[in-house]
Design a protein around this motif. Sequence first.
Motif, PDB file in Angstrom:
ATOM      1  N   THR A  63      45.246  49.641  29.118  1.00  0.00           N
ATOM      2  CA  THR A  63      44.789  50.763  29.947  1.00  0.00           C
ATOM      3  C   THR A  63      43.807  50.294  31.010  1.00  0.00           C
ATOM      4  N   ILE A  64      42.895  49.402  30.620  1.00  0.00           N
ATOM      5  CA  ILE A  64      41.925  48.877  31.591  1.00  0.00           C
ATOM      6  C   ILE A  64      42.653  48.193  32.745  1.00  0.00           C
ATOM      7  N   LEU A  65      43.610  47.327  32.411  1.00  0.00           N
ATOM      8  CA  LEU A  65      44.324  46.590  33.453  1.00  0.00           C
ATOM      9  C   LEU A  65      45.172  47.512  34.321  1.00  0.00           C
ATOM     10  N   LYS A  66      45.683  48.548  33.713  1.00  0.00           N
ATOM     11  CA  LYS A  66      46.524  49.473  34.471  1.00  0.00           C
ATOM     12  C   LYS A  66      45.714  50.265  35.492  1.00  0.00           C
ATOM     13  N   LEU A  67      44.503  50.685  35.073  1.00  0.00           N
ATOM     14  CA  LEU A  67      43.725  51.586  35.926  1.00  0.00           C
ATOM     15  C   LEU A  67      42.860  50.852  36.937  1.00  0.00           C
ATOM     16  N   ILE A  68      42.169  49.839  36.496  1.00  0.00           N
ATOM     17  CA  ILE A  68      41.191  49.221  37.400  1.00  0.00           C
ATOM     18  C   ILE A  68      41.404  47.720  37.545  1.00  0.00           C
ATOM     19  N   GLY A  69      42.571  47.228  37.073  1.00  0.00           N
ATOM     20  CA  GLY A  69      42.812  45.789  37.156  1.00  0.00           C
ATOM     21  C   GLY A  69      42.835  45.280  38.579  1.00  0.00           C
ATOM     22  N   ASN A  70      43.399  46.067  39.509  1.00  0.00           N
ATOM     23  CA  ASN A  70      43.500  45.586  40.891  1.00  0.00           C
ATOM     24  C   ASN A  70      42.140  45.508  41.588  1.00  0.00           C
ATOM     25  N   SER A  71      41.105  46.116  40.992  1.00  0.00           N
ATOM     26  CA  SER A  71      39.772  46.043  41.594  1.00  0.00           C
ATOM     27  C   SER A  71      38.913  44.961  40.947  1.00  0.00           C
ATOM     28  N   LEU A  72      39.491  44.263  39.948  1.00  0.00           N
ATOM     29  CA  LEU A  72      38.718  43.238  39.261  1.00  0.00           C
ATOM     30  C   LEU A  72      38.766  41.914  40.022  1.00  0.00           C
ATOM     31  N   HIS A  73      37.698  41.164  39.895  1.00  0.00           N
ATOM     32  CA  HIS A  73      37.627  39.841  40.510  1.00  0.00           C
ATOM     33  C   HIS A  73      38.563  38.892  39.730  1.00  0.00           C
ATOM     34  N   PRO A  74      39.174  37.913  40.417  1.00  0.00           N
ATOM     35  CA  PRO A  74      40.051  36.963  39.712  1.00  0.00           C
ATOM     36  C   PRO A  74      39.409  36.337  38.480  1.00  0.00           C
ATOM     37  N   ASP A  75      38.113  36.023  38.533  1.00  0.00           N
ATOM     38  CA  ASP A  75      37.445  35.446  37.366  1.00  0.00           C
ATOM     39  C   ASP A  75      37.439  36.427  36.199  1.00  0.00           C
ATOM     40  N   ALA A  76      37.249  37.731  36.500  1.00  0.00           N
ATOM     41  CA  ALA A  76      37.279  38.743  35.444  1.00  0.00           C
ATOM     42  C   ALA A  76      38.681  38.888  34.865  1.00  0.00           C
ATOM     43  N   LEU A  77      39.701  38.825  35.740  1.00  0.00           N
ATOM     44  CA  LEU A  77      41.086  38.916  35.258  1.00  0.00           C
ATOM     45  C   LEU A  77      41.434  37.759  34.318  1.00  0.00           C
ATOM     46  N   ASN A  78      40.963  36.573  34.662  1.00  0.00           N
ATOM     47  CA  ASN A  78      41.312  35.396  33.875  1.00  0.00           C
ATOM     48  C   ASN A  78      40.716  35.417  32.464  1.00  0.00           C
ATOM     49  N   LYS A  79      39.788  36.356  32.193  1.00  0.00           N
ATOM     50  CA  LYS A  79      39.226  36.462  30.849  1.00  0.00           C
ATOM     51  C   LYS A  79      40.123  37.267  29.917  1.00  0.00           C
ATOM     52  N   HIS A 113      50.832  44.344  32.940  1.00  0.00           N
ATOM     53  CA  HIS A 113      49.833  44.947  33.840  1.00  0.00           C
ATOM     54  C   HIS A 113      48.961  43.873  34.469  1.00  0.00           C
ATOM     55  N   TRP A 114      48.684  42.818  33.683  1.00  0.00           N
ATOM     56  CA  TRP A 114      47.864  41.739  34.232  1.00  0.00           C
ATOM     57  C   TRP A 114      48.582  41.072  35.401  1.00  0.00           C
ATOM     58  N   LEU A 115      49.881  40.791  35.236  1.00  0.00           N
ATOM     59  CA  LEU A 115      50.644  40.146  36.306  1.00  0.00           C
ATOM     60  C   LEU A 115      50.758  41.036  37.537  1.00  0.00           C
ATOM     61  N   SER A 116      50.851  42.343  37.319  1.00  0.00           N
ATOM     62  CA  SER A 116      50.978  43.256  38.461  1.00  0.00           C
ATOM     63  C   SER A 116      49.696  43.352  39.270  1.00  0.00           C
ATOM     64  N   ASN A 117      48.610  42.881  38.712  1.00  0.00           N
ATOM     65  CA  ASN A 117      47.324  42.948  39.415  1.00  0.00           C
ATOM     66  C   ASN A 117      47.005  41.667  40.182  1.00  0.00           C
ATOM     67  N   LEU A 118      47.971  40.727  40.231  1.00  0.00           N
ATOM     68  CA  LEU A 118      47.737  39.492  40.976  1.00  0.00           C
ATOM     69  C   LEU A 118      47.978  39.759  42.457  1.00  0.00           C
ATOM     70  N   THR A 119      46.933  40.159  43.120  1.00  0.00           N
ATOM     71  CA  THR A 119      47.015  40.500  44.549  1.00  0.00           C
ATOM     72  C   THR A 119      46.806  39.257  45.388  1.00  0.00           C
ATOM     73  N   LYS A 120      46.724  39.492  46.691  1.00  0.00           N
ATOM     74  CA  LYS A 120      46.543  38.366  47.606  1.00  0.00           C
ATOM     75  C   LYS A 120      45.199  37.680  47.413  1.00  0.00           C
ATOM     76  N   ASP A 121      44.241  38.375  46.756  1.00  0.00           N
ATOM     77  CA  ASP A 121      42.935  37.749  46.512  1.00  0.00           C
ATOM     78  C   ASP A 121      43.007  36.706  45.403  1.00  0.00           C
ATOM     79  N   TYR A 122      44.135  36.747  44.662  1.00  0.00           N
ATOM     80  CA  TYR A 122      44.288  35.787  43.567  1.00  0.00           C
ATOM     81  C   TYR A 122      44.961  34.532  44.116  1.00  0.00           C
ATOM     82  N   ASP A 123      44.214  33.468  44.287  1.00  0.00           N
ATOM     83  CA  ASP A 123      44.704  32.227  44.894  1.00  0.00           C
ATOM     84  C   ASP A 123      45.496  31.419  43.853  1.00  0.00           C
ATOM     85  N   PRO A 124      46.849  31.283  44.020  1.00  0.00           N
ATOM     86  CA  PRO A 124      47.655  30.570  43.007  1.00  0.00           C
ATOM     87  C   PRO A 124      47.324  29.090  42.914  1.00  0.00           C
TER      88      PRO A 124
END
Length: 722
Positions: free
Chosen positions: A627-643, A669-680
Motif C-alpha cells: 500500500t505504501i509503494l502504491k500510494l506514495i512510492g513515486n514521491s520517495l527518494h531512490p535511496d528510500a525505495l532501495n530499502k 508496485h516498487w518497479l512501477s515507481n522507478l521514474t526518471k529520477d531513478y538512475d539505472p
Amino acid sequence: MMLLLPPHRCSLCVSPDDVNLSSRPQRQRARATAGTRRPTRVSAGENLLKGTSALDTCAGRLQVLVAVATVKMAAMAAGDGHAAAGVLRGLARHLNCLNEDKSTRKRALEQIKRETVDKGLSGGVLQEVFSALLKPLLKCLSDPIERCRETAIAVIAEFIRYVPKPEESLPYLMPCLAQRLGESEILEPAEELRLSAVEMLTLTVEVCGKHLAPYVNEMINILQRTIVDPFPDVKRESCKCTVKFAECVPEHFYMQAESLVKPLMQTITHQHSRVRGSVIEATRVVIQHGTGKNVDDVLSHLAQRLFDDSPQVRKAVTAVVGDWLLHMRDRYSYFHKLIPLLLSSISDEIPEIRLLAADLWRQVGAQWEEENEDDIKDKMDFLLAPPPFYPPGVERPGLGCRELVVRNLGRLVPAIAHDVTDWLVPTRVRTSQLLSVLLLHAEDHSTQHLQPLLATLYRACTDTERDVVSNSLAAAKLLGTFVPPAVFLKLLLDHVTTPYSSSHPWTPLMVLAAVLGGCSRPLLKPHLEQIANTLTRHDVCQEYQQVIYLEQLLACVDVLLRQCESDCGSVSLQLLQVLVTVQSLSTETNLSEKLLCLEEKLRPQVLSALDEDSQMGRLFACRSVSTILKLIGNSLHPDALNKFYPELLKRLDDSSEEVRGVALQAIGHWLSNLTKDYDPELCAPHLQLLFQQLLLHLDDPDASVQDRVLDEIESASDFKRV
C-alpha cells in the motif's frame, strides 16, 4: 521629672549595693569586733515588731515621694497654664480679626499659625492653646476665602499632630468634618482642600485610635462620600483612611463595614491604576473586618482586575485574595470562589506576581494541612511519593494544596465550563490556563469529573483564539497522565465515533491525540489495537473530508507512533490504512507533507514486521508495504525505495503462498515507481540483485507464483538493462 529621695532610707528601701559603704579600715574593725563579741539572742516577737516598723516607715516615705511628684506635676501644669495664658493673650487681637475682612482674616490665621504650631511650644502649652482655639479654627473651615480655609486646616492638623491629648478635640472636630465632607453635596469646592481635610482625618485616626469608637457613624458617612470623590487623590487618601480606621476600631467597624462596599466597587474601575490599587487594599480590610456577607458582591469585581493592564493592580488582587484565604473568618465557605482567583495569578505574565501567588498558595495549603491534620493523617504518612509517570520538570504541589483543589473540584469544574466560553478573550485564555493548574493538583481525582471535563475541552478546542486551544490541549495531556487509559478511552472513543457536535466533529479526535500524548507507553500499549481499530472505522476515517478533521486523524497516528514506537508494529496496517484514506480524500499540499513524514516514521515498524513469527503478521506487513509503494512510492527518494526490495525478496521464500503472492504484488508496485529520477547506472547493483532473485523464483512450487514472477519481469522489460 526627677523624684527627690529623702536623706534617710529604711532597709527595705536600700539596694544591696548601698550596704557597707564605710571605708576598708572600718570594715576590718567591725569584723574584728564581731569575732570577739558574743551574739545577742533576739526573740521572734521583737523581729516582727522591728519588721512592721520598717514597713510603716517605708510606706510613709513612699507617700512622701508620691506627694512630691504630684506637687511637681501640679507646678508644671500651672506653669503650662501660665504660659498658655500668655500665648492666648498675645493671640486675642488675632482672634478678634477673624471677623474682619478677608485680607485681615487671612493675616490673622497666618499669625496664629506662626505664634502657635510654628513656634515650637511644649505639648502642655499646645494642648491648652488648642482647646481655646479649636472652635474659632473650625469656624474658619467655612470661610469663603480658600486661603483662609487652607490655613485653618493646616493649623488644626499640626495641633492634632503635636498635642498630647488630641482625642479631646473629637467632640467638636468630628461633627464639623462630617458636615464638610459627609453630606450628599460637596460643601468644599476646592479639591486640594478636600484632600487636605481627608489627610487631616487620616492623621486623626492615627493619633486618636480607639478614641474614635463613638464616632463610627460620622467616619462611615465621610468615607462613603470621599471614596467616590471626583478628585483621584481624595479617593486614594480615603481608602488609606479606611484601612487605618478598620484596624483601629475593628470591633466597632464590624457592623458598619458593608456600607463601604458599594462606593468601593463604584471606584474600583477608575482610570488611574493607583486609585484601583488603593480601592483593592481598602476592600481587603472592609471584607476581612466586616460580617462577611458582601464577599460575593466584590469577587466578580476582583476577578475582572486580574485582567488589569497594570501589573501593580493584579499584584494587589493576588495579595488580597491570598490574605483572605489565610485570615478571613469564614474562609472555608468561600474556598471554591477564592481558590480560582489565586491560582489564576500563578499563570500571570509577570514573574513577580507568579512568585507571589505561588508563595501565598503554599502558605494556604500548609495552613489547611495543619488545621485538618487528623482528617488527612493517612495521606500524610503514606502518599508522599508522586504518582508514576509524573510530568517531568514539574514541581508537585503540597498535600494541603492538592486536597483543597480535590475537595472543591466539583464546584470549580462547572465554573470553568462556563468561563471558557466567555465573550472576552482574556477571560477564556485565563480560564484555559487555570484548567491545567487545577488538573495538576487534582491528579487521578479528576477521573470522577471526566465527562464534564471532556465536554469543556471539546468546546474550548473550537475557540478561534490559538492560546485557548493550546492551553486546553495541555490540560487534556494532563488527563492522559493521571486518568487510567481504560477509563478515558471508554468515553473518548465513543465520542470519536459519535461526535458531540456535527459542526465540529474533529474536536474529540483533537482531544484524543492530546490525551494519548500524556499517557505513558507501558499503560498505553495494551490498548493500541482498540485505538487503531477505532481510527480505521468507516464512520471515523471516511465520513468527513474537512481538512481539519483529516489533520486530527493524522495527529492521532503521529502520537501513537511517538508514544509507542516499535510497539506499533502490531497495528501498522491499521495506521497505514488511515494514511491511505487521508491520501485519497485530500490533495492538500500540507497534508501530503504530513503523510510523507508519517510514512517515514511508520516504515521501520512495517519493515520489521515482515520478519514476524506470525504468518498473519507477515501478511499484514506485506500488504502495508504494498500500500505504501502504491500510494506514495513515486514521491520517495531512490535511496528510500532501495530499502524496500531486499525485505520483500526475503518474503518470496516465505512458507505461505499468500505471503509470497502479496510480496510479489509489492515488488510490482516498487518497479512501477522507478521514474526518471531513478538512475539505472547509479543503482545497477540493486537492479541486478532484484532481477537475479526474481529469476530464481520462476521455478516456485506454486504455478500462480511463477506466473506472477514472469509478469513482473515482463512489466519491467522496457526498463533499461544494466
